[in-house]
Design a protein around this motif. Sequence first.
Motif, PDB file in Angstrom:
ATOM      1  N   TRP A  73       0.793  -1.318  -0.128  1.00  0.00           N
ATOM      2  CA  TRP A  73       0.042  -0.018  -0.082  1.00  0.00           C
ATOM      3  C   TRP A  73       0.989   1.248  -0.077  1.00  0.00           C
ATOM      4  O   TRP A  73       1.679   1.493   0.701  1.00  0.00           O
ATOM      5  CB  TRP A  73      -1.005  -0.016   1.287  1.00  0.00           C
ATOM      6  N   LEU A  74       0.626   2.279  -0.965  1.00  0.00           N
ATOM      7  CA  LEU A  74       1.389   3.268  -1.068  1.00  0.00           C
ATOM      8  C   LEU A  74       0.741   4.488  -0.829  1.00  0.00           C
ATOM      9  O   LEU A  74       1.314   5.715  -0.227  1.00  0.00           O
ATOM     10  CB  LEU A  74       1.660   3.456  -2.539  1.00  0.00           C
ATOM     11  N   ASN A  75      -0.673   4.699  -0.355  1.00  0.00           N
ATOM     12  CA  ASN A  75      -1.337   5.970  -0.216  1.00  0.00           C
ATOM     13  C   ASN A  75      -2.581   5.462   0.838  1.00  0.00           C
ATOM     14  O   ASN A  75      -2.961   4.216   1.006  1.00  0.00           O
ATOM     15  CB  ASN A  75      -2.031   6.779  -1.378  1.00  0.00           C
ATOM     16  N   GLU A  76      -3.427   6.314   1.133  1.00  0.00           N
ATOM     17  CA  GLU A  76      -4.650   6.289   2.181  1.00  0.00           C
ATOM     18  C   GLU A  76      -5.535   5.552   1.369  1.00  0.00           C
ATOM     19  O   GLU A  76      -6.176   4.609   1.880  1.00  0.00           O
ATOM     20  CB  GLU A  76      -5.069   7.824   2.417  1.00  0.00           C
ATOM     21  N   THR A  77      -5.914   5.804  -0.144  1.00  0.00           N
ATOM     22  CA  THR A  77      -6.588   5.061  -0.868  1.00  0.00           C
ATOM     23  C   THR A  77      -6.696   3.413  -0.846  1.00  0.00           C
ATOM     24  O   THR A  77      -7.423   2.668  -0.628  1.00  0.00           O
ATOM     25  CB  THR A  77      -6.930   5.557  -2.241  1.00  0.00           C
ATOM     26  N   GLU A  78      -5.274   3.245  -0.765  1.00  0.00           N
ATOM     27  CA  GLU A  78      -5.020   1.592  -0.969  1.00  0.00           C
ATOM     28  C   GLU A  78      -4.953   1.042   0.513  1.00  0.00           C
ATOM     29  O   GLU A  78      -5.352  -0.043   0.635  1.00  0.00           O
ATOM     30  CB  GLU A  78      -3.541   1.536  -1.629  1.00  0.00           C
ATOM     31  N   VAL A  79      -4.663   1.963   1.397  1.00  0.00           N
ATOM     32  CA  VAL A  79      -4.877   1.376   2.784  1.00  0.00           C
ATOM     33  C   VAL A  79      -6.392   1.262   3.272  1.00  0.00           C
ATOM     34  O   VAL A  79      -6.691  -0.094   3.695  1.00  0.00           O
ATOM     35  CB  VAL A  79      -4.313   2.425   3.737  1.00  0.00           C
ATOM     36  N   ARG A  80      -7.186   2.085   2.857  1.00  0.00           N
ATOM     37  CA  ARG A  80      -8.579   2.030   3.058  1.00  0.00           C
ATOM     38  C   ARG A  80      -9.109   0.722   2.355  1.00  0.00           C
ATOM     39  O   ARG A  80      -9.796  -0.086   2.881  1.00  0.00           O
ATOM     40  CB  ARG A  80      -9.285   3.115   2.788  1.00  0.00           C
ATOM     41  N   GLN A  81      -8.963   0.682   1.094  1.00  0.00           N
ATOM     42  CA  GLN A  81      -9.414  -0.446   0.322  1.00  0.00           C
ATOM     43  C   GLN A  81      -8.935  -1.668   0.803  1.00  0.00           C
ATOM     44  O   GLN A  81      -9.452  -2.654   0.992  1.00  0.00           O
ATOM     45  CB  GLN A  81      -8.943  -0.299  -1.173  1.00  0.00           C
ATOM     46  N   GLY A  82      -7.673  -1.851   1.125  1.00  0.00           N
ATOM     47  CA  GLY A  82      -6.983  -3.085   1.760  1.00  0.00           C
ATOM     48  C   GLY A  82      -7.603  -3.460   2.913  1.00  0.00           C
ATOM     49  O   GLY A  82      -7.959  -4.646   3.140  1.00  0.00           O
ATOM     50  N   TRP A  83      -7.801  -2.726   3.760  1.00  0.00           N
ATOM     51  CA  TRP A  83      -8.440  -3.016   5.129  1.00  0.00           C
ATOM     52  C   TRP A  83     -10.018  -3.322   5.024  1.00  0.00           C
ATOM     53  O   TRP A  83     -10.278  -4.229   5.625  1.00  0.00           O
ATOM     54  CB  TRP A  83      -8.388  -1.652   6.049  1.00  0.00           C
ATOM     55  N   ILE A  84     -10.577  -2.691   4.129  1.00  0.00           N
ATOM     56  CA  ILE A  84     -11.999  -2.852   4.053  1.00  0.00           C
ATOM     57  C   ILE A  84     -12.217  -4.290   3.459  1.00  0.00           C
ATOM     58  O   ILE A  84     -12.890  -5.041   3.716  1.00  0.00           O
ATOM     59  CB  ILE A  84     -12.773  -1.701   3.218  1.00  0.00           C
ATOM     60  N   LYS A  85     -11.465  -4.616   2.433  1.00  0.00           N
ATOM     61  CA  LYS A  85     -11.393  -5.999   1.640  1.00  0.00           C
ATOM     62  C   LYS A  85     -11.213  -7.067   2.794  1.00  0.00           C
ATOM     63  O   LYS A  85     -11.709  -8.060   2.851  1.00  0.00           O
ATOM     64  CB  LYS A  85     -10.569  -6.082   0.478  1.00  0.00           C
ATOM     65  N   ILE A  86     -10.077  -6.942   3.499  1.00  0.00           N
ATOM     66  CA  ILE A  86      -9.574  -8.168   4.314  1.00  0.00           C
ATOM     67  C   ILE A  86     -10.740  -8.297   5.239  1.00  0.00           C
ATOM     68  O   ILE A  86     -11.007  -9.254   5.766  1.00  0.00           O
ATOM     69  CB  ILE A  86      -8.284  -7.661   4.881  1.00  0.00           C
ATOM     70  N   ILE A  87     -10.892  -7.031   6.358  1.00  0.00           N
ATOM     71  CA  ILE A  87     -11.794  -7.204   7.388  1.00  0.00           C
ATOM     72  C   ILE A  87     -13.342  -7.475   6.906  1.00  0.00           C
ATOM     73  O   ILE A  87     -13.767  -8.197   7.584  1.00  0.00           O
ATOM     74  CB  ILE A  87     -11.631  -6.006   8.146  1.00  0.00           C
ATOM     75  N   GLY A  88     -13.537  -6.800   5.785  1.00  0.00           N
ATOM     76  CA  GLY A  88     -15.130  -7.024   5.358  1.00  0.00           C
ATOM     77  C   GLY A  88     -15.191  -8.568   5.029  1.00  0.00           C
ATOM     78  O   GLY A  88     -16.302  -9.120   5.300  1.00  0.00           O
ATOM     79  N   ASP A  89     -14.319  -9.136   4.103  1.00  0.00           N
ATOM     80  CA  ASP A  89     -14.536 -10.291   3.606  1.00  0.00           C
ATOM     81  C   ASP A  89     -14.328 -11.277   4.839  1.00  0.00           C
ATOM     82  O   ASP A  89     -15.200 -12.315   5.089  1.00  0.00           O
ATOM     83  CB  ASP A  89     -13.235 -10.829   2.824  1.00  0.00           C
TER      84      ASP A  89
END
Length: 227
Positions: free
Chosen positions: A16-32
Amino acid sequence: MNKTIFKQLKKDKGNWLNETEVRQGWIKIIGDALNIPFQMERQRVDASYNRVIIEFKDKGLFNGSTSSSAFKNAVFDRLKKYIPTRAKLESLDNEDYIGIVTDAEHIAFARYSRGKIVHDALLPLSESSVSLIVKALTDCKWVPVTSENLITDFGHSSDAGCNMLQALSDALSERLEKKNNNKIKMIFEEWKALYGQTSNLSISQVNGILDNIGFQVNFSEQKSLKN
């Protein structure tokens, strides 16, 4: 589960290089993992689930300190505004909400107490800190009764809404297919005549409606509606 989520977050954060990638990564991992349908970027909120509101920052931007400008912005600017806005919208108290801030390296919880926003210690990303997030999300099952939530859970695009409309459509189809006259068939024919006089829809418009209503009707009903 907590261990699995932590390992995945730790593994992926290097990409992850920026806030958008942090958000998308967290939401996918935790959400799934938790099967949670997060709300994304509504009312300027990065992500939320029921009464949990999450604010993300660029990876490592907190510098491990609650004194960093990024941490202060996340808590005392963003969450300080977002929580009262959401509380007012959902007719709840500010104290009913949990705020979480993270830069993928550290995590902190924030909440309203006696009219002021306060935060807990900044915790490094670990299995134990991830477990606190999981607990906050899984414990927050009560959904505020708002028009938006009702539409999401029971509207025509929801599973419940589609299933209900399909059941009603099937019941109506059964009565309309009966050869003998019945009150429901008579009322439907009367409605169809009045609807035809007021709507003045073309066949293509009717087809568009039938393709997007979220449930299926049988051929005879489609033909009846088009005539």
